[in-house]
Design a protein around this motif. Structure first.
Motif, short mmCIF file in Angstrom:
data_model
loop_
_atom_site.label_atom_id
_atom_site.label_comp_id
_atom_site.label_asym_id
_atom_site.label_seq_id
_atom_site.Cartn_x
_atom_site.Cartn_y
_atom_site.Cartn_z
N PHE A 193 -17.69 -24.74 -60.03
CA PHE A 193 -18.74 -24.28 -59.11
C PHE A 193 -19.62 -23.26 -59.81
CE2 PHE A 193 -20.68 -21.85 -55.72
CZ PHE A 193 -21.03 -22.83 -54.80
N PRO A 194 -20.92 -23.32 -59.69
CA PRO A 194 -21.68 -24.33 -58.96
C PRO A 194 -22.16 -25.48 -59.83
CG PRO A 194 -23.13 -22.54 -59.58
CD PRO A 194 -21.80 -22.24 -60.19
N ASN A 199 -17.90 -15.84 -54.02
CA ASN A 199 -18.35 -16.53 -55.24
C ASN A 199 -18.79 -15.47 -56.22
OD1 ASN A 199 -19.43 -18.33 -57.13
ND2 ASN A 199 -21.44 -18.19 -56.17
N PRO A 244 -25.76 -20.23 -57.61
CA PRO A 244 -25.69 -21.58 -57.05
C PRO A 244 -27.07 -22.01 -56.56
CG PRO A 244 -24.71 -19.97 -55.54
CD PRO A 244 -25.12 -19.22 -56.77
N ALA A 290 -25.57 -26.74 -54.08
CA ALA A 290 -24.21 -26.20 -54.20
C ALA A 290 -23.90 -25.27 -53.03
CB ALA A 290 -24.06 -25.47 -55.53
N THR A 291 -24.89 -24.47 -52.65
CA THR A 291 -24.71 -23.54 -51.53
C THR A 291 -24.39 -24.30 -50.24
OG1 THR A 291 -26.24 -21.99 -52.55
CG2 THR A 291 -25.82 -21.70 -50.20
N THR A 295 -24.77 -28.61 -58.87
CA THR A 295 -26.15 -28.18 -59.10
C THR A 295 -27.10 -29.35 -59.34
OG1 THR A 295 -25.46 -26.04 -59.91
CG2 THR A 295 -27.62 -26.81 -60.64
#
Ligand code: FAD
Ligand code: AMP
Lengths: 268, 324
Positions: free
Chosen positions: A221-222, A90, A96, A100-101, A226
């Motif tokens: 992303f993210p 990423n 993120p 998101a992670t 988020t």
């Protein structure tokens, strides 16, 4: 036991206050103000996994989401004698958040072999969110225990997880597979890899996946995932108006100190 | 802003109205008032229990739930309970305290409700219609304002350092919800061990005598224990001292330990790393004994003594036992 450990590379949390700086975006630390290191609680998690492997055999897989440099965290983990390592690449600028992670980590875990145990750190030493482990468990629809400092087997199908609590500890019995977030204790101080193992680790393969390969759109992303957006970051002012107790002798100083403490104690 | 539909749920897991519960109720009440909405307080116990009656002074509504697994603080039981109440009530914010259980279930509850989760909030406010929290980040070296962009916002807060709630003009209603829980918890508690009992919790302590790596070993901690006795204080420690096995981890104060808010925090042989001072920022007064005048801890102190603790702790205890 087949164990997955989530590792995060972070800005060295030991950076002294005077060196700490915020970057041009105003929303995160300036990466130039310190080195990147592996989050200590992730190393505690890996140590916990290694001890289980030492006792019961099995395989340890490492997983990280981050920029190319995060490979260093995986290499160090391999040097500590983990077996395999995966990097979800990423390189987007926006950090993120935990939601998101967890989505990205879960997508990668779905692509891998089944695990008996999935470990995260209790929190990362940069943002200290402490959310990813729990969110990951929910993404995977698995049970979760936080603040775990010891894990043992309970027959074939279950694990016993010891949780550090505010007042002592609790043990949980959980069916495999299960997710836990690991906290530090005197039992899981990360081992120091041998020079030879560091060299060997550099020869081991690290598999890199793009977000697209995990079915996640690189462009959104993210942002799309988020749920916690940083509005502002600031450095608190260090006030320094300490009254140093002076006196001609230690006895005199202790007397003055005792008077000050007694004044507060009487008011309580 | 006035939004009468705005709902805040607070869920207190303690069995009595301690400082943390009072602070949690205060934060919930203020957030609801700011929005012009309703504060619903959830507690464990029967409808006519002391706790639910006490709490009804601070919530517009109280939901009391009588259940064995909840009383045992089973995380999965609380998760499904809070999830079903939240599905019914559709709150905008769910506030929890900073106990282990609250911290553990925050992300999971948020995920089940498609909401946002965050922890260690030092303030929770509404700004421009959004819920914004403030928290220390980077080990206390920075402070972030973070907006939660999904609803509900599930937030665990530093409850014991929040101002307690004001008594309502009239007590809130107390109701129960039927719990159609299936008691089959996948993961469940099999053993509990308390090193400190309720009432001795660091979070609630008025005076704390804390020791660090500079003490050099477990023995000097015994001297700090005896100093604490004289002051009717609790003992605490830095992470370094806990990791070395000198004292139990439940003594640890800081980013990853207890967040304390005493009238006096006395730090003995503690350097004052940002991760440590993050846990003591809400103390009314901080004092330190340290041989190093440049130790960062002194930046946080009202008063301090630059001396070897070995010269100071014994005589200080004797002097204080004369004075008190
Ligand atoms: C992610 C993360 C989370 C962390 N969380 C926490 C946390 O929750 N709590 C925490 O405490 N730490 C935490 N830490 C660790 C923190 O960064 C410091 O390493 C730790 O607080 C240092 O402990 P200390 O002050 O006892 O030890 P040291 O930093 O070694 O300080 C010892 C002090 O003792 C003084 N001293 C030595 N001898 C004497 C003497 N004879 N008399 C008087 N003074 C003496 C020295 O001058 C020195 O200032 C965390 C770190 C990370 C990376
Ligand atoms: N980018 C990431 N890559 C791999 N693991 C992560 C990442 N972010 C968080 N984690 C895991 O989640 C734990 C808690 O992180 P956090 O919720 O960010 O405090 C970390 O200790 C890691 O184990």
């Amino acid at each position: 036991m087949n164990i997955l450990v989530c590792l995060k590379q972070i800005l060295d949390p030991e950076v002294p206050v005077r060196d700490f700086a915020i970057d041009a975006s105003g929303l995160q630390a300036d990466p130039a103000c310190a080195n990147q290191v592996t989050n200590i609680f992730c190393e505690n998690a890996l140590e916990t996994a290694l001890q289980l492997k030492d006792l019961h055999g099995g395989k340890i897989t490492l997983l990280t989401l981050g920029p190319e440099s995060a490979e260093d965290a995986l290499r160090k983990g391999l040097a500590m004698k983990a077996d395999e390592a995966y990097l979800i690449l990423n390189d987007t600028e926006q950090l993120p958040d935990s939601a998101a992670t967890a989505k990205a980590l879960a997508a990668a875990i779905d692509k891998l072999d089944a695990f008996d145990l999935i470990l995260a750190g209790r929190e990362s030493g940069d943002w200290g969110a402490g959310q990813t482990g729990g969110l990951l468990a929910e993404e995977l629809s698995l049970p979760f225990t936080a603040f775990v400092d010891q894990i043992s087997l309970e027959g074939e199908e279950r694990l016993v997880l010891r949780q550090q609590t505010d007042s002592g500890w609790k043990s949980f019995s959980s069916p495999k597979p299960t997710v836990a977030s690991i906290t530090n204790s005197d039992h899981n101080l990360p081992r120091i890899p041998k020079t030879r193992d560091i060299i060997m680790a550099n020869r081991k393969p690290v598999t890199t996946w793009s977000l697209e390969e995990l079915g996640i759109s690189q462009d959104s992303f993210p942002t799309q995932e988020t749920k916690a957006r940083v509005r502002q970051l600031s450095i608190p002012e260090a006030k320094s108006d300490c009254e140093f107790i002076e006196g001609d002798s230690v006895e005199e100083k202790i007397e003055k100190l005792a008077d000050k403490i007694a004044a507060i104690a009487r008011a309580v | 802003m006035s939004d009468t539909n705005f709902k805040v749920i607070t869920a207190a897991f303690s069995q009595d109205l301690n400082a943390a519960t009072a602070g949690l109720l205060g934060a919930g009440q203020r957030l609801a008032n700011d929005a012009g909405g309703t504060h619903i307080a959830i507690c464990c116990g029967s409808i006519d229990s002391t706790l639910s009656t006490q709490i009804s002074a601070f919530g517009d509504r109280v939901i009391a739930i009588d259940s064995e697994p909840l009383a045992r603080a089973e995380p999965e039981a609380w998760l499904s309970c809070l999830r079903s109440i939240s599905a019914q009530e559709t709150p905008d914010a769910i506030l929890l305290g900073n106990d282990t259980l609250s911290q553990e279930i925050t992300p999971r509850l948020a995920h089940r409700l498609n909401g946002a989760s965050i922890g260690d909030a030092q303030s929770v406010t509404i700004d421009d219609g959004a819920i914004v929290i403030t928290r220390s980040v980077y080990g206390g070296k920075a402070i972030a304002d973070i907006e939660l962009t999904a609803s509900p916002a599930v937030v665990w807060i530093r409850a014991q350092s929040m101002d307690p709630a004001d008594k309502n003009a009239a007590p809130g209603t107390i109701e129960t919800v039927p719990l159609n829980e299936s008691a089959d918890l996948q993961s469940h508690i099999i053993d509990t061990h308390d090193e400190v009992s309720e009432g001795e919790r660091l979070e609630d302590a008025q005076i704390i005598v804390s020791g660090g790596r500079g003490l050099g070993g477990p023995e000097p901690f015994e001297e700090l224990v005896s100093l604490a006795k004289v002051l009717k204080a609790q003992n605490a420690a830095s992470r370094a001292a806990c990791d070395l096995g000198w004292v139990p981890h439940s003594w640890q104060v800081g980013q990853t330990g207890c967040k304390v808010a005493p009238q006096l925090y006395l730090a003995v042989a503690i350097s004052g790393a940002s991760q440590h001072t993050m846990g003591i920022a809400d103390s009314k007064a901080i004092a330190a004994i340290n041989t190093d005048r440049d130790a960062p801890i002194f930046k946080h102190c009202q008063f301090g003594l630059v001396e070897d603790f070995q010269q100071v702790v014994g005589p200080l205890r004797d002097k204080l036992s004369d004075l008190l």
